[in-house]
Design a protein around this motif. Structure first.
Motif, short mmCIF file in Angstrom:
data_model
loop_
_atom_site.label_atom_id
_atom_site.label_comp_id
_atom_site.label_asym_id
_atom_site.label_seq_id
_atom_site.Cartn_x
_atom_site.Cartn_y
_atom_site.Cartn_z
N ASN A 63 0.80 -1.22 0.00
CA ASN A 63 0.00 0.00 0.00
C ASN A 63 0.83 1.27 0.00
O ASN A 63 0.33 2.35 0.37
N ASN A 64 2.10 1.18 -0.41
CA ASN A 64 2.85 2.40 -0.70
C ASN A 64 2.29 2.97 -2.00
O ASN A 64 2.00 2.23 -2.95
N ILE A 65 2.12 4.28 -2.06
CA ILE A 65 1.60 4.91 -3.27
C ILE A 65 2.76 5.56 -4.01
O ILE A 65 3.58 6.29 -3.43
N ILE A 66 2.86 5.28 -5.32
CA ILE A 66 4.04 5.66 -6.10
C ILE A 66 3.60 6.37 -7.38
O ILE A 66 2.82 5.83 -8.17
N GLY A 67 4.10 7.57 -7.58
CA GLY A 67 3.88 8.30 -8.82
C GLY A 67 5.18 8.38 -9.61
O GLY A 67 6.23 8.69 -9.04
N ARG A 68 5.12 8.09 -10.90
CA ARG A 68 6.34 8.07 -11.72
C ARG A 68 6.24 9.10 -12.84
O ARG A 68 5.25 9.17 -13.57
N TYR A 69 7.30 9.89 -12.96
CA TYR A 69 7.43 10.90 -14.01
C TYR A 69 8.60 10.48 -14.89
O TYR A 69 9.75 10.45 -14.45
N GLU A 70 8.28 10.10 -16.12
CA GLU A 70 9.30 9.55 -17.00
C GLU A 70 10.33 10.61 -17.39
O GLU A 70 10.00 11.79 -17.54
N GLY A 71 11.57 10.17 -17.53
CA GLY A 71 12.64 11.05 -17.94
C GLY A 71 12.95 10.90 -19.42
O GLY A 71 12.30 10.13 -20.14
N LYS A 72 13.94 11.62 -19.87
CA LYS A 72 14.37 11.50 -21.26
C LYS A 72 14.91 10.11 -21.53
O LYS A 72 14.85 9.61 -22.66
N TRP A 73 15.47 9.49 -20.50
CA TRP A 73 15.99 8.13 -20.60
C TRP A 73 15.10 7.22 -19.75
O TRP A 73 15.40 6.97 -18.57
N PRO A 74 14.00 6.71 -20.27
CA PRO A 74 13.04 5.97 -19.45
C PRO A 74 13.58 4.70 -18.83
O PRO A 74 13.06 4.23 -17.81
N ASP A 75 14.63 4.13 -19.42
CA ASP A 75 15.20 2.90 -18.86
C ASP A 75 16.30 3.17 -17.84
O ASP A 75 16.88 2.23 -17.29
N ALA A 76 16.60 4.44 -17.63
CA ALA A 76 17.63 4.80 -16.65
C ALA A 76 17.10 4.59 -15.23
O ALA A 76 15.88 4.58 -15.00
N PRO A 77 17.98 4.43 -14.26
CA PRO A 77 17.52 4.29 -12.88
C PRO A 77 16.79 5.55 -12.41
O PRO A 77 17.15 6.67 -12.79
N ALA A 78 15.77 5.35 -11.59
CA ALA A 78 14.92 6.45 -11.17
C ALA A 78 15.41 7.08 -9.87
O ALA A 78 15.90 6.38 -8.97
N LEU A 79 15.25 8.39 -9.77
CA LEU A 79 15.48 9.08 -8.51
C LEU A 79 14.19 9.02 -7.70
O LEU A 79 13.13 9.47 -8.17
N LEU A 80 14.26 8.45 -6.52
CA LEU A 80 13.09 8.35 -5.65
C LEU A 80 13.05 9.55 -4.70
O LEU A 80 14.07 9.93 -4.12
N ILE A 81 11.88 10.14 -4.55
CA ILE A 81 11.66 11.25 -3.62
C ILE A 81 10.45 10.88 -2.78
O ILE A 81 9.39 10.56 -3.34
N GLY A 82 10.58 10.89 -1.47
CA GLY A 82 9.42 10.46 -0.71
C GLY A 82 9.48 10.74 0.77
O GLY A 82 10.44 11.31 1.30
N SER A 83 8.44 10.32 1.44
CA SER A 83 8.31 10.33 2.88
C SER A 83 7.03 9.56 3.20
O SER A 83 6.51 8.83 2.35
N HIS A 84 6.48 9.74 4.40
CA HIS A 84 5.35 8.90 4.81
C HIS A 84 4.07 9.70 4.97
O HIS A 84 4.08 10.92 5.17
N LEU A 85 2.94 8.97 4.91
CA LEU A 85 1.62 9.58 5.01
C LEU A 85 0.89 9.21 6.30
O LEU A 85 -0.16 9.78 6.58
N ASP A 86 1.40 8.27 7.07
CA ASP A 86 0.77 7.90 8.33
C ASP A 86 1.21 8.86 9.43
O ASP A 86 2.14 9.66 9.25
N SER A 87 0.56 8.79 10.59
CA SER A 87 0.91 9.68 11.70
C SER A 87 0.84 8.93 13.02
O SER A 87 0.33 7.81 13.10
N ILE A 88 1.30 9.58 14.06
CA ILE A 88 1.06 9.10 15.41
C ILE A 88 -0.30 9.64 15.85
O ILE A 88 -1.02 10.26 15.08
N ILE A 89 -0.65 9.43 17.11
CA ILE A 89 -1.90 9.97 17.65
C ILE A 89 -1.73 11.47 17.89
O ILE A 89 -0.76 11.90 18.52
N GLU A 90 -2.68 12.25 17.38
CA GLU A 90 -2.70 13.71 17.54
C GLU A 90 -1.36 14.34 17.15
O GLU A 90 -0.74 15.08 17.90
N ALA A 91 -0.94 14.03 15.94
CA ALA A 91 0.33 14.54 15.42
C ALA A 91 0.15 15.92 14.81
O ALA A 91 -0.96 16.45 14.74
#
Length: 412
Positions: A63-91
């Motif tokens: 259930n990780n959600i992943i959006g991909r933006y293709e580069g000029k070289w689609p077969d090249a390794p991807a740069l991942l940018i991310g963080s989390h969407l869950d929280s603690i209690i009353e965060a």
């Protein structure tokens, strides 16, 4: 690159953060656990925003959600940018979320200006970094790194629901968890923008800093068993009071932790049984969290904590048991990523201050399969994990701009 600075839509970022804050069980702060109705609402919003930014969107087997933006070289390794969407209690509303929304804004800025990097970019909203529901952290990112263990599928929440059962409720097959693992050859590296959760940047009057490393963490459950008795008839000298023994242990943990530089120890949760005002507590269950940037120091302190708590238990006629929940070693960020982030900070007339993160992040898990880099953004009073958590709009814009420039340098 600086020309794109003016293209970043700060109002859009702030609005999206506010919208995600509404996906909460509580009205005070944000309470959004993994595999919950609230988290599903957040995922649907994020998926739509990713599509608006020109990305193709998918969810993996955890259930990780992943959006991909293709580069000029689609077969090249991807740069991942991310963080989390869950929280603690009353965060607060910025922890984790800022990194995901800033990542989407980076891609949307490129998309709206007709720009494609050489390498593809993927923005990831991880499903469970905090561990607030199942008490085992970094579920999504560890699965992506191939380090999630099958036995963790049977971790239970406070209602007795296992992770596997929760996954099934959302149409996922728990036995396919290992399909989430990524091939390191397909990844260029991982970038994470996150609020500092500390006061250093504010003291320096600087919007951003570069993270040099992340503290290692040990998380345990503990159980202190005594003997239940009548509060009015059992003399104090004859009691086996589990709560009083636990209280002494907690003070001992603090005393030991203060003896080590760069080490912190926290008893963050206790439950008392049977929990009646006229009954001597016969059982206490709780959690212990110990962190340090030096793994040797952390393990030495842990062993001393276990030994001293055992002595306290023996003297008081109690039984004390510690059970490991999670162990993660300290992580050093990639020197290449540190250099690139530092150079961008200097371009923005900021000092290339290097900070150590005492908090855990999804970057820790990804470090086992790829280079990682982290950017910290100033937060008011260094406050986090609290409803009053706050990041100024101008700092959000600067942080997102730094993230954009770093991402372009790494993919050009």
């Amino acid at each position: 690159m600086h020309a794109l600075y003016q293209k970043i839509n700060t109002e859009r970022i702030v609005w999206r953060i506010e919208e995600l804050a509404k996906c909460s069980v509580t009205k005070k702060g944000v309470t959004r656990f993994s595999f919950s109705k609230e988290n599903e609402m957040a995922h649907e919003l994020v998926a739509q925003w990713m599509r608006d930014a020109g990305m193709t969107v998918r969810r993996d087997g955890l259930n990780n959600i992943i959006g991909r933006y293709e580069g000029k070289w689609p077969d090249a390794p991807a740069l991942l940018i991310g963080s989390h969407l869950d929280s603690i209690i009353e965060a607060g509303k910025y922890d984790g979320v800022l990194g995901v929304i800033a990542g989407i804004e980076v891609v949307q800025t490129l998309y709206e200006n007709g720009m494609r990097p050489n390498n593809p970019m993927e923005v990831i909203g991880f499903c469970d970094e905090e561990g607030a529901r199942f008490h085992t952290t970094l579920l999504g990112s560890r699965a992506m790194a191939g380090n999630l263990r099958e036995e963790e599928l049977f971790a239970k929440d406070g209602n007795g629901t296992t992770l596997a059962e929760a996954m099934k409720e959302f149409g996922l097959d728990p036995l396919q968890y290992n399909t989430v693992a990524r091939n390191p050859k397909t990844i260029l590296g991982y970038l994470e923008l996150h609020i500092e959760q500390g006061p250093i940047l504010e003291q320096m009057n600087q919007p951003c800093g570069v993270v040099s490393g992340i503290a290692g963490q040990s998380r345990y459950k503990f159980r202190v068993e005594g003997l239940t008795g009548h509060a009015g008839t059992v003399p104090l000298s004859l009691r086996k009071d589990a709560l009083v023994g636990t209280a002494e242990m907690i003070q001992t943990i603090e005393r030991l932790a203060l003896q080590y530089e760069s080490l912190v120890a926290t008893v963050g949760k206790i439950a008392i049984f049977p929990g009646a005002s006229n009954v001597i507590p016969g059982l206490v269950e709780g959690t212990l969290d110990v962190r340090s940037v030096d793994d040797g120091t952390r393990m030495t302190a842990l062993n001393r904590i276990f030994e001293e708590c055992e002595h306290i238990a023996k003297r008081r006629g109690l039984i004390c048991e510690f059970t490991k929940v999670m162990e993660s070693p300290a992580v050093i960020c990639s020197s290449r990523f540190i250099d690139v982030i530092s150079s961008v900070l200097k371009e923005y007339k900021m000092k290339s201050v290097q900070l150590v993160s005492g908090a855990g992040h999804d970057a820790m898990a990804l470090a086992s399969i790829t280079d990682i880099g982290m950017i910290f953004v100033r937060c008011k009073n260094g406050l986090s994990h609290h409803p009053d958590e706050f990041v100024a709009a101008e700092d959000i814009k600067i942080g997102t701009s730094v993230l954009l420039d770093v991402a372009l340098k790494l993919t050009s």
